[in-house]
Every structure is written in structure tokens, then in C-alpha cells.
Design a protein around this motif. Sequence first.
Motif, PDB file in Angstrom:
ATOM      1  N   PRO A 171      -5.829  12.519  -1.668  1.00 38.82           N
ATOM      2  CA  PRO A 171      -5.134  11.230  -1.583  1.00 38.82           C
ATOM      3  C   PRO A 171      -4.535  11.024  -0.201  1.00 38.82           C
ATOM      4  CG  PRO A 171      -3.847  12.813  -2.844  1.00 38.82           C
ATOM      5  CD  PRO A 171      -5.176  13.450  -2.597  1.00 38.82           C
ATOM      6  N   ARG A 172      -4.304   9.783   0.138  1.00 41.13           N
ATOM      7  CA  ARG A 172      -3.815   9.454   1.479  1.00 41.13           C
ATOM      8  C   ARG A 172      -2.397   9.958   1.709  1.00 41.13           C
ATOM      9  NH1 ARG A 172      -4.347   3.517   3.187  1.00 41.13           N
ATOM     10  NH2 ARG A 172      -4.070   4.513   5.218  1.00 41.13           N
ATOM     11  N   TYR A 173      -1.612  10.064   0.644  1.00 42.99           N
ATOM     12  CA  TYR A 173      -0.243  10.540   0.841  1.00 42.99           C
ATOM     13  C   TYR A 173      -0.210  12.018   1.232  1.00 42.99           C
ATOM     14  CZ  TYR A 173      -0.653  12.270  -3.996  1.00 42.99           C
ATOM     15  OH  TYR A 173      -1.061  12.902  -5.143  1.00 42.99           O
ATOM     16  N   VAL A 205       0.688   7.352   6.544  1.00 47.92           N
ATOM     17  CA  VAL A 205       1.125   6.979   5.197  1.00 47.92           C
ATOM     18  C   VAL A 205       2.376   7.764   4.812  1.00 47.92           C
ATOM     19  CG1 VAL A 205       0.501   7.057   2.753  1.00 47.92           C
ATOM     20  CG2 VAL A 205      -1.152   6.247   4.430  1.00 47.92           C
ATOM     21  N   GLU A 262       0.831  -1.206   0.000  1.00 54.29           N
ATOM     22  CA  GLU A 262       0.000   0.000   0.000  1.00 54.29           C
ATOM     23  C   GLU A 262       0.864   1.255   0.000  1.00 54.29           C
ATOM     24  OE1 GLU A 262      -3.161   2.692   0.161  1.00 54.29           O
ATOM     25  OE2 GLU A 262      -3.017   0.595  -0.462  1.00 54.29           O
ATOM     26  N   GLN A 287       0.985   4.172  -2.809  1.00 58.42           N
ATOM     27  CA  GLN A 287       0.784   5.587  -2.501  1.00 58.42           C
ATOM     28  C   GLN A 287       1.953   6.430  -3.005  1.00 58.42           C
ATOM     29  OE1 GLN A 287      -1.830   7.274  -1.135  1.00 58.42           O
ATOM     30  NE2 GLN A 287      -2.979   5.360  -1.245  1.00 58.42           N
TER      31      GLN A 287
END
Length: 354
Positions: free
Chosen positions: A330-332, A338, A103, A107
Motif C-alpha cells: 500500500p502507498r502508506y 503519502v 486521497e 490512505q
Amino acid sequence: VFHAYGHQWACQVVFHPRKCAGFGFTDGEGCERFWSSIRHLIAGLRVSGYHRRLFILDRQMHSLDKESVWKLATWLRKRYQVAQRRLSDAQLVLDACGETEEELAAQWKAQVEAQMEKHPRQSQSAADKQIDKILLTVGTIDDLKEQIADDRKRLRKSRKLSTSEKNTLTASIEATRREIGSLQAKVDSMQNALGTEHCRRLESMRGSEYLSARVNARALRAKIRQALVAHKFERRKVERAYRHQLLEAKEHAQTKDLVHRRERGISAMVLKFNKLVERMVVLIKEGKKPRGRARFPRKLEAKKLFKLDIDDEIWQEDPGLGPQDEDDLPRYLSDLNVQRGMTALLEKNRCLEE
């Protein structure tokens, strides 16, 4: 390696030695170390003849070569121990972040792709180009609808078709429906960007000064957001590197220049954006906006932007310009775990290479 932190973030994510596969912990200081080892010869060789200078340099290089071979085992052991220690630290961070390495790698790949995307461009005919795209997509949708109608007619004559042909036609109709849905969503998105979702005759809007200003303002706003994201990562990396190298000398002139030189460009973009907003407000008051409820776009304050506050207006939807993926960060960017995990994963990869 340190000089890489002065480059733009989009450049760093691709070419920085700590982010490129195969570099390990190579620091790129080989030439500097060699120059440092022969600097004691400078004074004497200034008054030497040409051939004597070449001879002394040649002998010095042979001596350094033998010395480096003699100390090779010690050097390898030291590098190995450093890599082992950093690998252990990186693994602890990876275990604590709660994300799988797959994951985190995904990312990181998404972040690289996002940073390498071309910035939206501004032009006087930006709105006309957007209208052309909408009309072209609508034409494609009409063609697909005709294709579905033809396939349905063929299905009605199912007595003359085999079972495999029926299944093929049914699958084709379903695939065409999905494609129409995707294209219609794209049309809706483009119309929201233009603010023409309530308009029927797009052809008559060519040359609209308001639409041109709106499209350019949206493009500039997106560019400002991308620049702020890059500025955040650049500033964090530069400050950390300088704290390590300059022993807390935070007021060093070069540090301040590296950290803040991006701000001048962002401030210029904000000023240009605010001028576009002012022009849009004037055009709305003059009644040159397409049908629909008139909403004034918001101006931006450059000083607030550099605080990088997630609640700042730049990250929120502007009612005067329409949505720009504000609800789909986005998660980044939004997940601290992350971000830490990606950094640790890159560190682990470099350790394994080392």
C-alpha cells in the motif's frame, strides 16, 4: 499524551489523542498541572488537622479558579497562536506532498483498517481448515455453474419469455460468471498458499504435517511483517517525542526500553519461524511434500530485520512459501510523500479542532 507513544501501534492508530477526532491539542495533563499548583502546601498540611486541611485546600482551589479566569484571555490567545502556526506548517507539508486530502484520508483509513486486522492464527489443524475452505468454495463454484446451465436452458426457450425476462436472465448469467471468477481466484490463492496447485485429491491430504507446517509458517511470516511495520512507526514516534522532551538524551533508559521492547517479541517469532522452516526442509527431504517442484523456504535473520530495509528477504516473495502480497504494498507504506501527507493531515485536523 506522551505516554500513548509507549502503546502498540495498532492501539495508537485508534486511540491516540493526536489521531482521534475531537481531541484537538489536549495533552491530558490537567490533573498534573493542578497537583503542581498545590504542591507548596504539602509541607504545611502534613502537620495540619483534618478540617484545617480541607479548608486550606478549598480556599486554594477557589483562588486558582479565579486566577485561571483572570488569565483566560491570555491563555486562549496563546493557544490560538500556536494552533495557527502549526496549521500553517501542516498546510505547507500538504501542499508539498502533491496528494489531495481525500486521497490522504483514504490512505489513513486503509492503514487503520490494516492495523486492526486480526493476525493469522496458527494451529495444528491449520492445513485441514484451509483444505475445507477450498473444498467448500469449489462446491459453491459447481453450484453456480449448474445455475448458469439452468439459466441457459431457459434462454433457449426464449419464445415463451418476455423481453424483460430475457434481460434479467442475461444479467443473472453475467453476474454469476463474475462471481465464479472471483471464487476461482480465491481457490487459486488458497491452493498457492498450501502449495497444492498441482494436486487433484485434496481430501487425501488431511493431516499432512508438511501442509500444517507450511500454513503456520506463512501465518507467522505475515505476523512478523505486521509487527515490523508497527515497530517502524512506534520507533519513529517514540524517538521524535523523546528528542523533543529530553533534549537529545537518546541514551535514556526508558527511551531504550520503549524503542526496543518490541524487538524481543519479534526475535522470538523469528526463532519460531526458523524452526518451522527447518521442519519443512526435513519433511521435503523425506518426500512428504505434495506433488510439484520442491523448494526450500528461507530462514530469517532477526538482526537484519530491525534495519527495516525494503530489500530484506521478509519483504520479498519466499519461493518455498508462495506469494504473500509482496508486489502490492500500500502507498502508506511505500510512498514517503503519502506518509508525510497523512501526518500533516492529522495535524491540520487537530489544529482546526483546537
